[in-house]
Design an enzyme around this catalytic site. Structure first.
Site, PDB file in Angstrom:
ATOM      1  N   ASP A 189      -6.152  -3.851   7.693  1.00 19.39           N
ATOM      2  CA  ASP A 189      -5.865  -2.725   6.795  1.00 19.39           C
ATOM      3  C   ASP A 189      -5.471  -1.478   7.576  1.00 19.39           C
ATOM      4  OD1 ASP A 189      -5.605  -1.484   4.358  1.00 19.39           O
ATOM      5  OD2 ASP A 189      -7.748  -1.130   4.071  1.00 19.39           O
ATOM      6  N   ASN A 217      -2.268  -6.905  -4.372  1.00 21.10           N
ATOM      7  CA  ASN A 217      -1.124  -6.266  -3.712  1.00 21.10           C
ATOM      8  C   ASN A 217       0.194  -6.469  -4.474  1.00 21.10           C
ATOM      9  OD1 ASN A 217      -2.398  -6.940  -0.355  1.00 21.10           O
ATOM     10  ND2 ASN A 217      -2.560  -5.068  -1.556  1.00 21.10           N
TER      11      ASN A 217
HETATM   12  C1  IPE Z   1      -6.776  -5.578   1.387  1.00 20.58           C
HETATM   13  O1  IPE Z   1      -6.229  -4.347   1.707  1.00 20.58           O
HETATM   14  C2  IPE Z   1      -5.725  -6.621   1.403  1.00 20.58           C
HETATM   15  C3  IPE Z   1      -5.060  -6.857   2.679  1.00 20.58           C
HETATM   16  C4  IPE Z   1      -5.377  -6.348   3.823  1.00 20.58           C
HETATM   17  C5  IPE Z   1      -3.982  -7.786   2.627  1.00 20.58           C
HETATM   18  P1  IPE Z   1      -5.828  -3.286   0.564  1.00 20.58           P
HETATM   19  O2  IPE Z   1      -5.367  -2.072   1.256  1.00 20.58           O
HETATM   20  O3  IPE Z   1      -4.901  -3.905  -0.394  1.00 20.58           O
HETATM   21  O4  IPE Z   1      -7.223  -3.070  -0.164  1.00 20.58           O
HETATM   22  P2  IPE Z   1      -7.790  -1.859  -1.016  1.00 20.58           P
HETATM   23  O5  IPE Z   1      -6.830  -1.629  -2.123  1.00 20.58           O
HETATM   24  O6  IPE Z   1      -7.888  -0.683  -0.110  1.00 20.58           O
HETATM   25  O7  IPE Z   1      -9.134  -2.328  -1.465  1.00 20.58           O
HETATM   26  C1  IPE Z   2      -2.672  -3.526   5.001  1.00 19.43           C
HETATM   27  O1  IPE Z   2      -2.261  -2.210   5.157  1.00 19.43           O
HETATM   28  C2  IPE Z   2      -1.519  -4.456   4.727  1.00 19.43           C
HETATM   29  C3  IPE Z   2      -1.458  -4.970   3.347  1.00 19.43           C
HETATM   30  C4  IPE Z   2      -2.330  -4.727   2.403  1.00 19.43           C
HETATM   31  C5  IPE Z   2      -0.336  -5.828   3.027  1.00 19.43           C
HETATM   32  P1  IPE Z   2      -2.025  -1.252   3.918  1.00 19.43           P
HETATM   33  O2  IPE Z   2      -0.630  -1.419   3.460  1.00 19.43           O
HETATM   34  O3  IPE Z   2      -3.064  -1.485   2.874  1.00 19.43           O
HETATM   35  O4  IPE Z   2      -2.226   0.162   4.580  1.00 19.43           O
HETATM   36  P2  IPE Z   2      -2.984   1.405   3.957  1.00 19.43           P
HETATM   37  O5  IPE Z   2      -4.346   0.950   3.562  1.00 19.43           O
HETATM   38  O6  IPE Z   2      -2.170   1.863   2.784  1.00 19.43           O
HETATM   39  O7  IPE Z   2      -3.005   2.411   5.061  1.00 19.43           O
HETATM   40 MG    MG Z   3      -4.909  -0.723   2.578  1.00 18.64          MG
END
Ligand code: IPE
Ligand code: IPE
Ligand code: MG
Length: 246
Positions: free
Chosen positions: A21, A69
């Site tokens: 993340d 997502n």
């Molecule tokens: C969790 O991250 C899913 C992945 C890393 C693929 P998100 O960024 O989507 O999760 P939330 O929304 O902060 O819980």
């Molecule tokens: C994790 O990084 C990757 C996916 C969930 C696909 P994020 O895209 O959630 O990055 P932040 O949390 O917005 O910084």
């Molecule tokens: Mg994220």
């Protein structure tokens, strides 16, 4: 002494799960588009994967795309699907070089057809590899997975293949997408978020959770070794008391 030297190789976790993340925030911090964060995240995954093989981790499972997502802006979802396809195709050779077997869990059928086909082909090409299994959680949700397992067991009862009394923890686990893997001993989440976001809820019943402020594109081998050293300092009691563990 670096973290790598502090790792006790005789007590490694067999299975590490990672919620990768912070890609978006990493890009935003530099005034760049979120897409660049995702691209840089792939480089972190490559490095971590190779380090896992080097030290002897047998299973690495990474959360790459959650069911939730799909609710992101269409352009970001499309970019992530394209990135997935190009990464699979570019990295199959690296997987083979490192003797890594590729696996995927989640609602794979909900991915674009090209993703499904390229994933299938990469999984086939790497199916005989034995050093480490890299599992990508794609369109994955633990609640979805658990509901699916319940549905499959109910169907088996209905078809007379099993009885209600046959349903126990083992039977349930065997219907999950992770059926041929041990549960993760260590789960790492980057970017300072302290939640599990619908990842491996059943499998993480006794997993050690490790949270770091580091954003995923900044997560390097040394960060992985630091997490393993932290894990190895913990006492895993599984409900017992310390004195019983000696
Ligand atoms: C969790 O991250 C899913 C992945 C890393 C693929 P998100 O960024 O989507 O999760 P939330 O929304 O902060 O819980
Ligand atoms: C994790 O990084 C990757 C996916 C969930 C696909 P994020 O895209 O959630 O990055 P932040 O949390 O917005 O910084
Ligand atoms: Mg994220």
């Amino acid at each position: 002494m670096g973290f790598k030297e502090q790792i006790d190789l005789t007590r490694l976790p067999q299975h590490i799960a990672i919620i990768m993340d912070g890609n978006g925030r990493w890009a935003k911090n530099q005034g760049k588009f979120r897409a660049l964060g995702h691209e840089s995240g792939v480089l972190s995954l490559k490095e971590i994967m190779e380090s896992c093989v080097e030290i002897g981790i047998k299973y690495l499972t990474v959360y790459a795309f959650s069911t939730e997502n799909w609710s992101r802006p269409t352009e970001e979802v499309n970019f992530l699907m394209e990135l997935l396809i190009s990464t699979i195709n570019q990295e199959t050779a690296t997987l083979t070089k490192n003797n890594i077997k590729l696996n995927a869990i989640g609602n794979i059928a909900s991915l674009p057809q090209k993703c499904i086909d390229d994933l299938d082909s990469a999984m086939q090409k790497t199916s005989a590899n034995t050093s480490c299994t890299l599992t990508l959680a794609l369109s994955y949700s633990a609640k979805w997975e658990i509901a699916e397992a319940a549905r499959k067991l109910a169907q088996q009862v209905k078809d007379g293949k099993i009885t209600v009394e046959d349903i126990n923890e083992e039977a349930f686990s065997s219907q999950l997408t992770t059926l041929d893997m041990p549960d993760p001993e260590l789960m790492i989440r980057t970017s300072g978020e302290h939640r599990v976001s619908n990842f491996l809820l059943w499998q993480m019943a006794y997993t050690e959770l490790y949270f770091t402020e580091t954003l995923w594109p900044d997560f390097r081998s040394e960060s992985l070794y630091e997490a393993i050293v932290d894990y190895q300092k913990r006492e895993r009691r599984f409900g017992k008391i310390s004195e019983q563990l000696i």
